[in-house]
Structures are given as structure tokens and as C-alpha cells.
Design an enzyme around this catalytic site. Sequence first.
Site, PDB file in Angstrom:
ATOM      1  N   LYS A  66       0.831  -1.356  -0.069  1.00 32.89           N
ATOM      2  CA  LYS A  66       0.003   0.025  -0.024  1.00 32.89           C
ATOM      3  C   LYS A  66       0.745   1.284   0.109  1.00 32.89           C
ATOM      4  O   LYS A  66       0.447   2.288  -0.677  1.00 32.89           O
ATOM      5  CB  LYS A  66      -0.879   0.087   1.259  1.00 32.89           C
ATOM      6  CG  LYS A  66      -1.987  -0.863   1.033  1.00 32.89           C
ATOM      7  CD  LYS A  66      -3.147  -0.902   2.062  1.00 32.89           C
ATOM      8  CE  LYS A  66      -4.264  -2.083   2.210  1.00 32.89           C
ATOM      9  NZ  LYS A  66      -5.144  -2.075   3.134  1.00 32.89           N
ATOM     10  N   ASN A  87      -4.905   2.146  -1.785  1.00 33.02           N
ATOM     11  CA  ASN A  87      -5.301   0.545  -1.749  1.00 33.02           C
ATOM     12  C   ASN A  87      -6.133   0.291  -3.154  1.00 33.02           C
ATOM     13  O   ASN A  87      -6.648  -0.597  -3.545  1.00 33.02           O
ATOM     14  CB  ASN A  87      -6.417   0.046  -0.798  1.00 33.02           C
ATOM     15  CG  ASN A  87      -7.680   0.668  -0.834  1.00 33.02           C
ATOM     16  OD1 ASN A  87      -7.802   1.642  -1.658  1.00 33.02           O
ATOM     17  ND2 ASN A  87      -8.740  -0.030  -0.306  1.00 33.02           N
ATOM     18  N   ASP A 102     -10.366   2.288   2.152  1.00 33.29           N
ATOM     19  CA  ASP A 102     -10.358   1.426   3.339  1.00 33.29           C
ATOM     20  C   ASP A 102     -11.048   2.381   4.500  1.00 33.29           C
ATOM     21  O   ASP A 102     -11.895   1.784   5.102  1.00 33.29           O
ATOM     22  CB  ASP A 102      -8.940   1.263   3.986  1.00 33.29           C
ATOM     23  CG  ASP A 102      -8.198   0.014   3.275  1.00 33.29           C
ATOM     24  OD1 ASP A 102      -9.002  -0.926   2.825  1.00 33.29           O
ATOM     25  OD2 ASP A 102      -7.032   0.170   3.391  1.00 33.29           O
ATOM     26  N   GLY A 129      -0.879   2.074  13.059  1.00 37.41           N
ATOM     27  CA  GLY A 129      -0.450   1.475  11.857  1.00 37.41           C
ATOM     28  C   GLY A 129      -1.006   2.358  10.342  1.00 37.41           C
ATOM     29  O   GLY A 129      -1.888   3.172  10.811  1.00 37.41           O
ATOM     30  N   TYR A 226     -10.938 -10.108  10.619  1.00 39.91           N
ATOM     31  CA  TYR A 226     -11.895 -11.065  10.400  1.00 39.91           C
ATOM     32  C   TYR A 226     -11.789 -12.317  10.180  1.00 39.91           C
ATOM     33  O   TYR A 226     -10.397 -12.711   9.889  1.00 39.91           O
ATOM     34  CB  TYR A 226     -13.331 -10.455   9.297  1.00 39.91           C
ATOM     35  CG  TYR A 226     -12.413 -10.555   7.900  1.00 39.91           C
ATOM     36  CD1 TYR A 226     -11.895  -9.293   7.575  1.00 39.91           C
ATOM     37  CD2 TYR A 226     -12.132 -11.488   7.105  1.00 39.91           C
ATOM     38  CE1 TYR A 226     -10.993  -9.122   6.502  1.00 39.91           C
ATOM     39  CE2 TYR A 226     -11.305 -11.491   6.018  1.00 39.91           C
ATOM     40  CZ  TYR A 226     -11.006 -10.494   5.610  1.00 39.91           C
ATOM     41  OH  TYR A 226     -10.049 -10.411   4.414  1.00 39.91           O
TER      42      TYR A 226
HETATM   43  P1  NDP Z   1       0.590  -2.310  10.696  1.00 43.79           P
HETATM   44  O1  NDP Z   1       1.329  -3.280  10.598  1.00 43.79           O
HETATM   45  O2  NDP Z   1       0.678  -1.008   9.996  1.00 43.79           O
HETATM   46  O3  NDP Z   1      -0.137  -1.846  12.169  1.00 43.79           O
HETATM   47  C1  NDP Z   1      -0.348  -2.719  13.172  1.00 43.79           C
HETATM   48  C2  NDP Z   1      -0.389  -2.093  14.464  1.00 43.79           C
HETATM   49  O4  NDP Z   1      -0.763  -3.138  15.380  1.00 43.79           O
HETATM   50  C3  NDP Z   1       0.446  -1.032  15.056  1.00 43.79           C
HETATM   51  O5  NDP Z   1      -0.191  -0.122  15.561  1.00 43.79           O
HETATM   52  C4  NDP Z   1       1.071  -2.043  16.121  1.00 43.79           C
HETATM   53  O6  NDP Z   1       1.651  -1.353  17.065  1.00 43.79           O
HETATM   54  C5  NDP Z   1       0.036  -2.831  16.540  1.00 43.79           C
HETATM   55  N1  NDP Z   1       0.369  -4.134  17.200  1.00 43.79           N
HETATM   56  C6  NDP Z   1       0.833  -5.244  16.544  1.00 43.79           C
HETATM   57  N2  NDP Z   1       0.820  -6.102  17.598  1.00 43.79           N
HETATM   58  C7  NDP Z   1       0.419  -5.798  18.548  1.00 43.79           C
HETATM   59  C8  NDP Z   1       0.276  -6.100  20.073  1.00 43.79           C
HETATM   60  N3  NDP Z   1       0.604  -7.771  20.333  1.00 43.79           N
HETATM   61  N4  NDP Z   1      -0.199  -5.768  21.065  1.00 43.79           N
HETATM   62  C9  NDP Z   1      -0.597  -4.288  20.818  1.00 43.79           C
HETATM   63  N5  NDP Z   1      -0.587  -3.616  19.597  1.00 43.79           N
HETATM   64  C10 NDP Z   1       0.067  -4.452  18.541  1.00 43.79           C
HETATM   65  O7  NDP Z   1      -1.017  -3.196  10.259  1.00 43.79           O
HETATM   66  P2  NDP Z   1      -2.457  -2.520   9.446  1.00 43.79           P
HETATM   67  O8  NDP Z   1      -2.551  -1.126  10.055  1.00 43.79           O
HETATM   68  O9  NDP Z   1      -2.150  -2.520   8.094  1.00 43.79           O
HETATM   69  O10 NDP Z   1      -3.491  -3.592   9.862  1.00 43.79           O
HETATM   70  C11 NDP Z   1      -4.098  -3.377  11.120  1.00 43.79           C
HETATM   71  C12 NDP Z   1      -5.122  -4.511  11.298  1.00 43.79           C
HETATM   72  O11 NDP Z   1      -6.177  -4.072  10.508  1.00 43.79           O
HETATM   73  C13 NDP Z   1      -4.919  -6.005  10.647  1.00 43.79           C
HETATM   74  O12 NDP Z   1      -5.428  -6.864  11.553  1.00 43.79           O
HETATM   75  C14 NDP Z   1      -5.540  -5.976   9.383  1.00 43.79           C
HETATM   76  O13 NDP Z   1      -5.918  -7.332   9.098  1.00 43.79           O
HETATM   77  C15 NDP Z   1      -6.823  -5.150   9.436  1.00 43.79           C
HETATM   78  N6  NDP Z   1      -7.308  -4.733   8.349  1.00 43.79           N
HETATM   79  C16 NDP Z   1      -8.498  -4.858   7.794  1.00 43.79           C
HETATM   80  C17 NDP Z   1      -8.857  -4.296   6.715  1.00 43.79           C
HETATM   81  C18 NDP Z   1     -10.513  -4.872   6.283  1.00 43.79           C
HETATM   82  O14 NDP Z   1     -10.785  -4.307   5.047  1.00 43.79           O
HETATM   83  N7  NDP Z   1     -11.132  -5.429   7.083  1.00 43.79           N
HETATM   84  C19 NDP Z   1      -8.211  -3.369   5.913  1.00 43.79           C
HETATM   85  C20 NDP Z   1      -6.869  -2.989   6.471  1.00 43.79           C
HETATM   86  C21 NDP Z   1      -6.365  -3.720   7.397  1.00 43.79           C
HETATM   87  P3  NDP Z   1       3.342  -0.678  17.342  1.00 43.79           P
HETATM   88  O15 NDP Z   1       3.089   0.509  16.350  1.00 43.79           O
HETATM   89  O16 NDP Z   1       3.438  -0.438  18.726  1.00 43.79           O
HETATM   90  O17 NDP Z   1       4.044  -1.675  16.587  1.00 43.79           O
END
Ligand code: NDP
Length: 283
Positions: A66, A87, A102, A129, A226
Site C-alpha cells: 500500500k 489501496n 479503506d 499503523g 475478520y
Molecule cells: P500495521 O502493521 O501497519 O500496524 C499494526 C498495528 O498493530 C501497530 O499499531 C502495532 O503497534 C499494533 N500491534 C501489533 N501487534 C500488537 C500487539 N501484540 N499488541 C498491541 N499492539 C500491537 O497493520 P495495518 O494497520 O495494516 O493492519 C492492522 C489490522 O487491520 C490488521 O489486523 C489487518 O488485517 C486489518 N485490516 C483490515 C481491513 C479490512 O478491510 N477489514 C483493511 C486493512 C487492515 P506498534 O506501532 O507498537 O508496533
Amino acid sequence: MTDRYCVFGNPIAHSRSPAIHAAFAAACGQDIAYAACLAAVDGFPQAVAEFCAAGGKGANVTVPFKEEAFRLSTRLSERAARAGAVNTLAFNGAEIFGDNTDGAGLVRDIAANLNCALAGQRILLLGAGGAARGALAPLLAGQPAELFIANRSADKAEALAAAFADIALPQGGLSAAVIGGGSFAQLAGKSFDLVINATSASLSGQALPLPPGLFAAGSLAYDMMYGKGETPFMAQARAQGAARCADGLGMLVEQAAEAFFVWRGVLPKTTAVLADLRRQLAA
Ligand code: NDP
């Protein structure tokens, strides 16, 4: 002639997008073909160039491309520029138009499908993220009373809140002061009407450090993730008192509908497609 679209990702075999767009096309009488395209991790620009050269009209982009799609775009929508990620791509001659559907998909699922109005609500966004970033502008446009971003790395949440503090909103209903960001520890003593999980913690089955009392009476807990059945975040939210829980399948379908609109100028109906997808996922 049939117009061609695809979704680029790595991995991509699991993608539901081809089935979603085929259903939209059939329902709207649009003559399109839509395929899943595996791009090499270091080969995204080349894969896009090849698809364009073969007459491709547009593409969706998923993990991990992305941000690269954002950089590859020669023109961006305002929401993609804000999100820092793309996206949805539309190819028109030499132009590569980059959009991000999104956040709009998330908000449509919450507001229209789940009947949860955003105006005046206290919203908590967990995670900082790409998905959280893409959701912020559409969420703020709904004029919540408060939007707090909590993240494991608190500095990222603070930076994100600062980056969106300037958003000018219609009717002057919201001041930048309602946007804040910080750590999970800062959630102690606060409660929210809508809690959105945009972390990837559910992927590893990890519980988030959410304090008691976080979910206000009547609150909705929404997981962007999901899967088959309840996600770990939904289970945690239910146990901690959330009145309603939802996963991100509706967001997936709604962001696809928005992308379909970008390409075809027609906004497909989503109810039947979402119900079908839900049935397939549960089987
Ligand atoms: P990123 O990798 O960009 O960000 C991940 C985020 O999760 C960060 O804020 C990270 O924190 C945090 N994180 C990861 N592991 C943990 C943990 N164990 N405890 C607490 N915080 C945690 O991912 P995305 O933003 O791209 O995606 C996030 C979610 O959204 C995913 O599950 C993805 O599948 C879902 N999604 C769903 C979509 C849909 O259409 N339904 C579309 C896009 C995404 P830190 O900064 O501290 O590392």
C-alpha cells in the site's frame, strides 16, 4: 471488450476480492474481469507496469504494497494523500491515480450496516499503523465528540493525532482539541462509545491491555480483522462489557464497493454480497 482489474498482494491466494468484485459486476451489469495477482515483494512496480501494458484498467492493492502504491501514483485523491497509503489504483494513459477506500469502507460499515452514528460519539482507535491512519479522516468527518488513539508505541499514536489535528471539519462542529493520542495506560478511567481495533494483535491471538470500564453502556466494539467466528478482540470486548461486537468483513466489502465506484462510477449494493461472504467464511 471486457475491462480488466486485479488485486496485487503477497500473499494473495486467500484474497476474497475477486469473488466480491465478480458479484458486484454481475449485480450491476458491468463487463469486467478481476483476478488475484501475486507480485514479488521487490517487484510491485514491475507487476503494475506489466498489468497496465496488457490493458489493465485498475487494481486494488493489499499487504505489503500500500505504501509503495502511494509512491507509484502520479496523482492522489485527498483521502489517499492523508492516509499515506493507496489501496485502489486507476490507470488512465500515463496517469496512475491512487486512492484509499479503506477508511470510507470502515465508516460505511459502522454507520450504515451497523447503524452506529459517529456524531457526538467518544471513539477509541486502537493502533497507529496503516489501517488506523487511513481511518482517521473519515472518522473525524463523522464529527465525533472525542477521538483518542492508543498504541503500544505511544509516540506513534501521539504523532498520528498531531498529524490530523488540523483537519477542517464541516459546520465547525469539532475542534482539534478532541483528537488525542497516547499509550494504553492512558486509557485508565476513560470510557468510549465506539472502540475500533486497528492493531494486528488479533492475528497473533494476543489480548490488548484494556482497563476495566473502557466500554460505555451500549458501546460497539469493532475489530478490523475478520475470520471464522469471533476474533480474540471481540471476545475480549464482550467479556469486558461491550454491548455489540463486529468484525471487519463489512469493511472489506464496503472498501471494495468504494473501489468499484472509483473505477466504474457505480456504487454496488453490498448487503447480499456481505451475507454470502459471511456464509462462506462460516462454512
Ligand atoms: P500495521 O502493521 O501497519 O500496524 C499494526 C498495528 O498493530 C501497530 O499499531 C502495532 O503497534 C499494533 N500491534 C501489533 N501487534 C500488537 C500487539 N501484540 N499488541 C498491541 N499492539 C500491537 O497493520 P495495518 O494497520 O495494516 O493492519 C492492522 C489490522 O487491520 C490488521 O489486523 C489487518 O488485517 C486489518 N485490516 C483490515 C481491513 C479490512 O478491510 N477489514 C483493511 C486493512 C487492515 P506498534 O506501532 O507498537 O508496533
